[in-house]
Design a protein around this motif. Structure first.
Motif, short mmCIF file in Angstrom:
data_model
loop_
_atom_site.label_atom_id
_atom_site.label_comp_id
_atom_site.label_asym_id
_atom_site.label_seq_id
_atom_site.Cartn_x
_atom_site.Cartn_y
_atom_site.Cartn_z
N ALA A 83 0.84 -1.21 0.00
CA ALA A 83 0.00 0.00 0.00
C ALA A 83 0.87 1.25 0.00
CB ALA A 83 -0.93 -0.01 1.21
N GLN A 84 1.92 1.26 0.79
CA GLN A 84 2.82 2.41 0.83
C GLN A 84 3.51 2.60 -0.52
OE1 GLN A 84 5.44 1.77 4.13
NE2 GLN A 84 3.98 2.59 5.64
N ARG A 85 3.88 1.49 -1.14
CA ARG A 85 4.54 1.55 -2.46
C ARG A 85 3.60 2.18 -3.48
NH1 ARG A 85 5.01 -1.77 -7.01
NH2 ARG A 85 7.03 -1.60 -8.04
N GLN A 86 2.33 1.73 -3.46
CA GLN A 86 1.34 2.27 -4.38
C GLN A 86 1.17 3.77 -4.14
OE1 GLN A 86 1.00 0.59 -6.83
NE2 GLN A 86 -0.90 -0.60 -6.81
N GLN A 87 1.12 4.16 -2.86
CA GLN A 87 0.95 5.56 -2.52
C GLN A 87 2.15 6.38 -3.00
OE1 GLN A 87 0.55 6.23 1.65
NE2 GLN A 87 0.23 8.42 1.44
N ARG A 99 4.29 9.87 -9.42
CA ARG A 99 3.72 10.11 -10.75
C ARG A 99 3.20 11.53 -10.84
NH1 ARG A 99 1.65 5.94 -14.42
NH2 ARG A 99 2.66 4.01 -13.83
N SER A 100 2.47 11.94 -9.77
CA SER A 100 1.93 13.30 -9.84
C SER A 100 3.06 14.33 -9.80
CB SER A 100 0.91 13.53 -8.73
OG SER A 100 1.55 13.55 -7.48
N ASP A 101 4.07 14.09 -8.94
CA ASP A 101 5.20 15.01 -8.88
C ASP A 101 5.98 15.02 -10.20
OD1 ASP A 101 4.63 15.76 -6.31
OD2 ASP A 101 6.17 14.48 -5.37
N LEU A 102 6.17 13.83 -10.74
CA LEU A 102 6.89 13.72 -12.01
C LEU A 102 6.11 14.39 -13.13
CD1 LEU A 102 9.42 12.54 -13.31
CD2 LEU A 102 8.16 10.44 -13.70
N GLY A 103 4.80 14.22 -13.08
CA GLY A 103 3.94 14.86 -14.10
C GLY A 103 4.04 16.36 -14.01
N ARG A 104 3.97 16.93 -12.82
CA ARG A 104 4.07 18.38 -12.64
C ARG A 104 5.44 18.88 -13.12
NH1 ARG A 104 3.18 18.33 -7.11
NH2 ARG A 104 1.47 16.86 -7.10
N THR A 105 6.47 18.11 -12.74
CA THR A 105 7.82 18.50 -13.13
C THR A 105 7.96 18.44 -14.65
OG1 THR A 105 8.64 17.59 -11.08
CG2 THR A 105 10.25 18.03 -12.78
N ALA A 106 7.37 17.41 -15.27
CA ALA A 106 7.45 17.28 -16.72
C ALA A 106 6.71 18.43 -17.41
CB ALA A 106 6.87 15.95 -17.16
N VAL A 107 5.54 18.79 -16.86
CA VAL A 107 4.78 19.90 -17.44
C VAL A 107 5.55 21.19 -17.28
CG1 VAL A 107 2.68 21.29 -17.16
CG2 VAL A 107 2.53 18.81 -17.19
N LEU A 145 0.95 25.44 -20.44
CA LEU A 145 0.12 24.24 -20.64
C LEU A 145 -0.88 24.20 -19.49
CD1 LEU A 145 2.83 21.58 -21.54
CD2 LEU A 145 1.29 22.73 -23.07
N SER A 146 -1.69 25.18 -19.42
CA SER A 146 -2.59 25.28 -18.29
C SER A 146 -3.86 24.51 -18.48
CB SER A 146 -2.91 26.76 -18.02
OG SER A 146 -3.52 27.32 -19.15
N ASP A 147 -4.13 24.06 -19.64
CA ASP A 147 -5.34 23.28 -19.86
C ASP A 147 -5.16 21.93 -19.18
OD1 ASP A 147 -7.70 22.34 -20.74
OD2 ASP A 147 -7.08 22.08 -22.84
N ASP A 148 -6.06 21.65 -18.26
CA ASP A 148 -5.96 20.43 -17.45
C ASP A 148 -6.10 19.18 -18.30
OD1 ASP A 148 -5.49 21.70 -15.08
OD2 ASP A 148 -7.62 21.75 -14.48
N VAL A 149 -6.95 19.19 -19.27
CA VAL A 149 -7.17 18.02 -20.11
C VAL A 149 -5.92 17.74 -20.91
CG1 VAL A 149 -8.58 17.11 -22.01
CG2 VAL A 149 -9.64 18.48 -20.22
N LYS A 150 -5.34 18.80 -21.48
CA LYS A 150 -4.11 18.62 -22.25
C LYS A 150 -3.00 18.14 -21.34
CE LYS A 150 -4.07 21.84 -26.07
NZ LYS A 150 -3.48 23.06 -26.54
N ARG A 151 -2.93 18.76 -20.18
CA ARG A 151 -1.87 18.41 -19.23
C ARG A 151 -2.02 16.95 -18.80
NH1 ARG A 151 -1.33 21.49 -13.66
NH2 ARG A 151 -1.03 23.24 -15.02
N ALA A 152 -3.22 16.49 -18.48
CA ALA A 152 -3.44 15.11 -18.05
C ALA A 152 -3.09 14.15 -19.16
CB ALA A 152 -4.88 14.92 -17.60
N GLY A 153 -3.45 14.49 -20.41
CA GLY A 153 -3.13 13.61 -21.54
C GLY A 153 -1.64 13.53 -21.76
N THR A 154 -0.96 14.64 -21.65
CA THR A 154 0.48 14.68 -21.84
C THR A 154 1.18 13.88 -20.74
OG1 THR A 154 0.26 16.88 -22.79
CG2 THR A 154 2.45 16.19 -22.15
N ILE A 155 0.73 14.07 -19.52
CA ILE A 155 1.34 13.37 -18.38
C ILE A 155 1.13 11.88 -18.51
CG2 ILE A 155 1.16 12.97 -15.89
CD1 ILE A 155 0.56 15.96 -15.60
#
Length: 186
Positions: A129-133, A139-147, A158-168
């Motif tokens: 469970a901790q590993r999944q968390q 993933r979220s941190d990496l996604g923000r950093t990538a954006v 890239l402020s559009d959330d849909v675009k950002r989520a797709g890209t991430i």
């Protein structure tokens, strides 16, 4: 006595000094008979009675001693039998205790193993469970950093959330594919 001996010597009689006079013999015999009758009538029965009582006491004492000895022997045999029985019971109790001790030890080992397995399973599930968390947070941190990096490289927001989520998601799936290929290549 010398006068009597002189008188008797003058009369011509020969006197034997060892032989008593007749009246002395008669009176001595009468006294002995009276003493003998009194002894036979009174003392001898008492003496026989005392001897009989002592004989009975001695025989009774011997009989009582034999009975006491037989009783002591019987008591000793009972004691020995009880002692043997007590030893047998003690051995059975020791064996019982040893068996119960081994059984308790086996139960305690089983319980300890079950507890250990439960703790390991709980730890494994908690670790998963901790590993999944952590993976989700990374993933979220990496996604923000990538954006953020992509915004800096592209120069536009890239402020559009849909675009950002797709890209991430596309970036992370490509990353998963690369890490799976590198794990399989090893």
């Amino acid at each position: 006595m010398s006068n009597i001996a002189l008188i008797a010597a003058s009369e011509g009689e020969v006197i034997n000094p060892l032989l008593p006079e007749t009246y002395d013999i008669v009176w001595s015999t009468v006294c002995i008979v009276i003493i003998g009758l009194a002894f036979w009538k009174f003392i001898l029965p008492k003496f026989q009675q005392v001897l009989a009582e002592r004989s009975d006491q001695i025989e009774g004492g011997i009989k009582r001693a034999e009975e006491a000895q037989a009783e002591a022997k019987e008591t000793l045999e009972q004691y020995r039998a009880q002692l043997a029985e007590a030893r047998t019971e003690a051995a059975a109790i020791r064996e019982d205790a040893r068996t119960q001790g081994q059984q308790i030890i086996a139960e305690m080992k089983v319980q300890a193993q079950e507890e250990s397995d439960r703790i390991v399973a709980a730890g494994s599930s908690q670790l998963a469970a901790q590993r999944q968390q952590i993976v989700a947070e990374l993933r979220s941190d990496l996604g923000r950093t990538a954006v953020d990096l992509a915004e800096k490289v592209i120069g536009e927001s890239l402020s559009d959330d849909v675009k950002r989520a797709g890209t991430i998601d596309r970036f992370l799936s490509e990353l998963d594919t690369v890490s799976a290929n590198s794990a399989a290549g090893k």
